[in-house]
Design a protein around this motif. Structure first.
Motif, PDB file in Angstrom:
ATOM      1  N   GLU A  64       3.183 -11.366  -5.634  1.00 11.83           N
ATOM      2  CA  GLU A  64       4.240 -12.335  -5.324  1.00 11.83           C
ATOM      3  C   GLU A  64       3.837 -13.739  -5.779  1.00 11.83           C
ATOM      4  O   GLU A  64       4.655 -14.494  -6.317  1.00 11.83           O
ATOM      5  CB  GLU A  64       4.541 -12.323  -3.829  1.00 11.83           C
ATOM      6  CG  GLU A  64       5.186 -11.045  -3.333  1.00 11.83           C
ATOM      7  CD  GLU A  64       6.535 -10.799  -3.993  1.00 11.83           C
ATOM      8  OE1 GLU A  64       7.243 -11.798  -4.282  1.00 11.83           O
ATOM      9  OE2 GLU A  64       6.871  -9.616  -4.226  1.00 11.83           O
ATOM     10  N   LYS A 102       4.241 -13.790  -9.475  1.00 13.51           N
ATOM     11  CA  LYS A 102       5.638 -13.863  -9.880  1.00 13.51           C
ATOM     12  C   LYS A 102       6.190 -15.279  -9.682  1.00 13.51           C
ATOM     13  O   LYS A 102       6.944 -15.784 -10.525  1.00 13.51           O
ATOM     14  CB  LYS A 102       6.458 -12.852  -9.094  1.00 13.51           C
ATOM     15  CG  LYS A 102       6.192 -11.405  -9.508  1.00 13.51           C
ATOM     16  CD  LYS A 102       6.972 -10.432  -8.640  1.00 13.51           C
ATOM     17  CE  LYS A 102       8.466 -10.616  -8.810  1.00 13.51           C
ATOM     18  NZ  LYS A 102       9.231  -9.613  -8.051  1.00 13.51           N
ATOM     19  N   LYS A 103       5.805 -15.932  -8.590  1.00  6.80           N
ATOM     20  CA  LYS A 103       6.274 -17.305  -8.374  1.00  6.80           C
ATOM     21  C   LYS A 103       5.734 -18.227  -9.464  1.00  6.80           C
ATOM     22  O   LYS A 103       6.437 -19.086  -9.982  1.00  6.80           O
ATOM     23  CB  LYS A 103       5.840 -17.795  -7.005  1.00  6.80           C
ATOM     24  CG  LYS A 103       6.563 -17.085  -5.856  1.00  6.80           C
ATOM     25  CD  LYS A 103       6.090 -17.645  -4.521  1.00  6.80           C
ATOM     26  CE  LYS A 103       6.825 -16.946  -3.361  1.00  6.80           C
ATOM     27  NZ  LYS A 103       6.374 -17.463  -2.064  1.00  6.80           N
ATOM     28  N   ARG A 115       4.698 -17.280 -12.447  1.00  7.44           N
ATOM     29  CA  ARG A 115       5.271 -16.916 -13.736  1.00  7.44           C
ATOM     30  C   ARG A 115       6.731 -17.365 -13.825  1.00  7.44           C
ATOM     31  O   ARG A 115       7.207 -17.824 -14.880  1.00  7.44           O
ATOM     32  CB  ARG A 115       5.189 -15.396 -13.924  1.00  7.44           C
ATOM     33  CG  ARG A 115       5.440 -14.945 -15.356  1.00  7.44           C
ATOM     34  CD  ARG A 115       4.250 -15.308 -16.215  1.00  7.44           C
ATOM     35  NE  ARG A 115       4.422 -14.860 -17.589  1.00  7.44           N
ATOM     36  CZ  ARG A 115       4.971 -15.579 -18.563  1.00  7.44           C
ATOM     37  NH1 ARG A 115       5.419 -16.822 -18.310  1.00  7.44           N
ATOM     38  NH2 ARG A 115       5.074 -15.127 -19.783  1.00  7.44           N
ATOM     39  N   ALA A 116       7.483 -17.260 -12.723  1.00  7.66           N
ATOM     40  CA  ALA A 116       8.882 -17.702 -12.709  1.00  7.66           C
ATOM     41  C   ALA A 116       8.988 -19.205 -12.937  1.00  7.66           C
ATOM     42  O   ALA A 116       9.885 -19.689 -13.642  1.00  7.66           O
ATOM     43  CB  ALA A 116       9.537 -17.308 -11.387  1.00  7.66           C
ATOM     44  N   GLY A 122       8.127 -11.033 -18.591  1.00 13.80           N
ATOM     45  CA  GLY A 122       8.023 -11.860 -17.395  1.00 13.80           C
ATOM     46  C   GLY A 122       9.378 -12.256 -16.857  1.00 13.80           C
ATOM     47  O   GLY A 122       9.568 -12.350 -15.632  1.00 13.80           O
ATOM     48  N   GLU A 172      10.658  -9.308 -14.949  1.00  3.81           N
ATOM     49  CA  GLU A 172       9.871  -9.114 -13.724  1.00  3.81           C
ATOM     50  C   GLU A 172      10.268 -10.137 -12.664  1.00  3.81           C
ATOM     51  O   GLU A 172      10.337  -9.824 -11.473  1.00  3.81           O
ATOM     52  CB  GLU A 172       8.375  -9.222 -14.041  1.00  3.81           C
ATOM     53  CG  GLU A 172       7.446  -8.983 -12.862  1.00  3.81           C
ATOM     54  CD  GLU A 172       7.372  -7.521 -12.467  1.00  3.81           C
ATOM     55  OE1 GLU A 172       7.112  -7.253 -11.278  1.00  3.81           O
ATOM     56  OE2 GLU A 172       7.580  -6.632 -13.322  1.00  3.81           O
ATOM     57  N   CYS A 173      10.537 -11.391 -13.092  1.00  2.00           N
ATOM     58  CA  CYS A 173      10.847 -12.470 -12.143  1.00  2.00           C
ATOM     59  C   CYS A 173      12.347 -12.744 -12.038  1.00  2.00           C
ATOM     60  O   CYS A 173      12.753 -13.828 -11.589  1.00  2.00           O
ATOM     61  CB  CYS A 173      10.112 -13.749 -12.555  1.00  2.00           C
ATOM     62  SG  CYS A 173       8.323 -13.555 -12.706  1.00  2.00           S
ATOM     63  N   TYR A 174      13.161 -11.781 -12.435  1.00  6.05           N
ATOM     64  CA  TYR A 174      14.594 -12.034 -12.458  1.00  6.05           C
ATOM     65  C   TYR A 174      15.130 -12.317 -11.065  1.00  6.05           C
ATOM     66  O   TYR A 174      16.061 -13.111 -10.903  1.00  6.05           O
ATOM     67  CB  TYR A 174      15.317 -10.837 -13.069  1.00  6.05           C
ATOM     68  CG  TYR A 174      16.816 -10.976 -13.075  1.00  6.05           C
ATOM     69  CD1 TYR A 174      17.443 -11.902 -13.922  1.00  6.05           C
ATOM     70  CD2 TYR A 174      17.605 -10.216 -12.216  1.00  6.05           C
ATOM     71  CE1 TYR A 174      18.811 -12.058 -13.918  1.00  6.05           C
ATOM     72  CE2 TYR A 174      18.982 -10.365 -12.198  1.00  6.05           C
ATOM     73  CZ  TYR A 174      19.582 -11.278 -13.058  1.00  6.05           C
ATOM     74  OH  TYR A 174      20.936 -11.429 -13.033  1.00  6.05           O
ATOM     75  N   LEU A 212      13.759 -13.995  -8.838  1.00  7.15           N
ATOM     76  CA  LEU A 212      13.485 -15.388  -8.516  1.00  7.15           C
ATOM     77  C   LEU A 212      14.221 -16.353  -9.439  1.00  7.15           C
ATOM     78  O   LEU A 212      14.469 -17.515  -9.056  1.00  7.15           O
ATOM     79  CB  LEU A 212      11.972 -15.662  -8.607  1.00  7.15           C
ATOM     80  CG  LEU A 212      11.073 -14.815  -7.688  1.00  7.15           C
ATOM     81  CD1 LEU A 212       9.609 -15.160  -7.944  1.00  7.15           C
ATOM     82  CD2 LEU A 212      11.435 -15.055  -6.225  1.00  7.15           C
TER      83      LEU A 212
END
Length: 512
Positions: free
Chosen positions: A362, A365-366, A368-369, A418, A421-423, A425
């Motif tokens: 998580e 992902k934050k 990377r987003a 990426g 994966e982070c869609y 967010l």
């Protein structure tokens, strides 16, 4: 006797039993054994060869022998050698003439006493004088093994009666037979014979070879020991049992202790001379029947003691087995508890690792987003001049299709992965931003979000899906070094499908 140890008391009782030593002269027997270093065989041999010792009535009672002190040897002091004068020939001749009659008389007297001792065996016991030639004759066979002597007697007996296995003789010495009878509480019959008596052969063939005699001995479980008085051991036994006629049978059995005498092996019947088989069986039966209740009582007492010992041993064994079973159950329980603790600890460790992995995922992902948002915020609205923009349509696993734009000359294929994966967010996508939302997604806001996010340490992200170009089918590899503009399936436009990759755990189940 209070100063004797248990082993010396037992040796004294055995010596008294064999020699029929008078009970009023126990100190004499103790003195005899003390002189022989408490060796019962040596004491018996000395007693039958030389007779009893002459104890000093005024001297103190003998004590148990003590080992002599170890003294360092001293070298002898040299003394001057003196040579005694040699007697003259005339003096030697006169001395020989005077002593010759005395030597002849001594030899004649010794020979006469030897003849009387052979005719009357009880004479040496009455006089206490044992001729030296008789001791020498007996010493010739003293070195023979008692087992060999017993085997020779049995062989001579079977040859004389003309058949084998008539009687079961004890194949050993008299002392061994006596010890076995004492240990097993059985009757011992001692058979003594002499080749000089005419009734020996007749007694062996007509009485001892009778099947009724063998049956009687077998039914009463009697130990039979035999010997010929020409042998040293049998001669000593004959003197000890006060044998005066042959053939001789003595019934010996264990006598319990009383107030007057200690427990010992005693003779209960003496059968001397020839007698028919029926009379022999009747006499033996009388002697055995008279003493059998005493042996039966002692056997019962020993059986009770053995049973009590067996019960105690069984109880101790059962107790030890119970303790062992309890210890084993305790060990198994502790082992199971340890295994369960290890399993729970391992499960908790796995769950914690999963939670840590999810938390790091998580956080990644934050982070990377935030990076993707900072890159894609420049594409909101009109296309900036000098920027290569790729328009990519992506169909998610849920069936939803999204269309977004990427900076083809700055972003790589890994940025497309990426983005997918982070869609969750990044939703809603930048292309569908409304004018009032666009004001909020300024470059400064994106920059602050990037600075707030932090990439987790010791974490390598793995994508659990593939991006596939359908026509023709081609799976895009996750490559952070390859730009989008370098991939012809994505530049300037691309169409991708998201396909999940199934992973299996240690149990062979699909992980979601």
């Amino acid at each position: 006797m209070e100063y004797l140890d248990p082993l010396q008391i037992e040796t004294l009782q055995q010596f008294i039993t064999i020699t029929s030593w008078p009970e009023n002269d126990i100190e004499g027997a103790i003195q005899m054994l003390s002189v022989c270093q408490w060796n019962v065989e040596l004491a018996l041999t000395r007693y039958f060869d030389e007779g009893p010792l002459r104890p000093n009535p005024n001297g103190p009672p003998p004590r148990p022998p003590t080992p002599p002190p170890i003294i360092a040897p001293r070298l002898p002091t040299p003394t001057p050698r003196t040579i005694a004068p040699r007697p003259s020939f005339l003096t030697s001749a006169i001395t020989s003439i005077i002593l010759f009659p005395l030597s002849v008389v001594s030899k004649l007297a010794h020979s006469a006493y030897y003849i009387f001792a052979m005719l009357f065996p009880f004479l040496p016991r009455l006089t206490g004088l044992y001729p030296a030639n008789m001791g020498a004759a007996r010493s010739q066979r003293r070195s023979i093994n008692p087992r060999d002597t017993a085997a020779r007697f049995i062989r001579d007996f079977e040859e004389e009666v003309g058949q084998s296995d008539v009687l079961t003789f004890f194949e050993g010495g008299y002392t061994q037979a006596l010890d076995q009878a004492k240990r097993e509480l059985r009757f011992l019959i001692v058979l003594l014979q002499s080749d000089e008596h005419d009734d020996t052969t007749k007694f062996n063939k007509e009485v001892l070879a009778n099947p009724d005699v063998a049956k009687f001995l077998k039914e009463h479980n009697i130990i039979l020991w035999g010997g010929n008085v020409r042998e040293s051991e049998a001669y000593q036994v004959a003197n000890a049992l006060s044998c005066t006629r042959y053939p001789f049978l003595g019934v010996i059995a264990h006598t319990p202790a009383s107030t007057s005498h200690p427990a010992a092996m005693s003779i209960h019947a003496r059968l001397q001379g020839y007698m028919p088989a029926s009379s022999l069986i009747a006499s033996l039966n009388t002697a055995i029947s008279r003493h059998e209740p005493i042996l039966a009582r002692i056997r019962a007492e020993r059986s009770e003691q053995e049973a009590a010992r067996a019960i105690r041993a069984a109880q101790d064994s059962a107790y030890e087995a119970s303790l062992a079973a309890d210890r084993e159950r305790e060990r198994v329980r502790e082992e199971q508890e340890r295994i369960e603790r290890d399993r729970v600890a391992k499960q908790e460790r796995i769950e914690q690792e999963k939670r840590d992995l999810v938390a790091r995922k998580e956080a990644y992902k934050k982070w990377r987003a935030a990076q993707i948002r900072s890159q894609m915020v420049e594409l909101v609205g009109a296309q900036p001049p000098g920027v290569k923009v790729a328009r990519i349509s992506i169909r998610l696993t849920s069936g939803e299709r999204i269309v977004t734009r990427f900076q083809a000359d700055k972003q790589s294929i890994e940025d497309v992965y990426g983005f997918v994966e982070c869609y969750d967010l990044l939703h809603p996508p930048a292309e569908s931003l409304t004018p009032h939302l666009l004001a909020e997604s300024t470059a400064s806001a994106a920059a602050s979000e990037v600075s707030a996010a932090k990439k987790p340490e010791n974490y390598t992200h793995t994508y659990k899906f593939n991006l596939v170009s359908p026509m023709p089918r081609f799976v895009l590899p996750v490559d952070s070094n390859k730009l989008i503009c370098d991939e012809k399936t994505l530049w300037p436009n691309g169409n991708l499908i998201v396909e999940e990759v199934e992973e299996y755990n240690d149990d062979g189940e699909v992980e979601h």
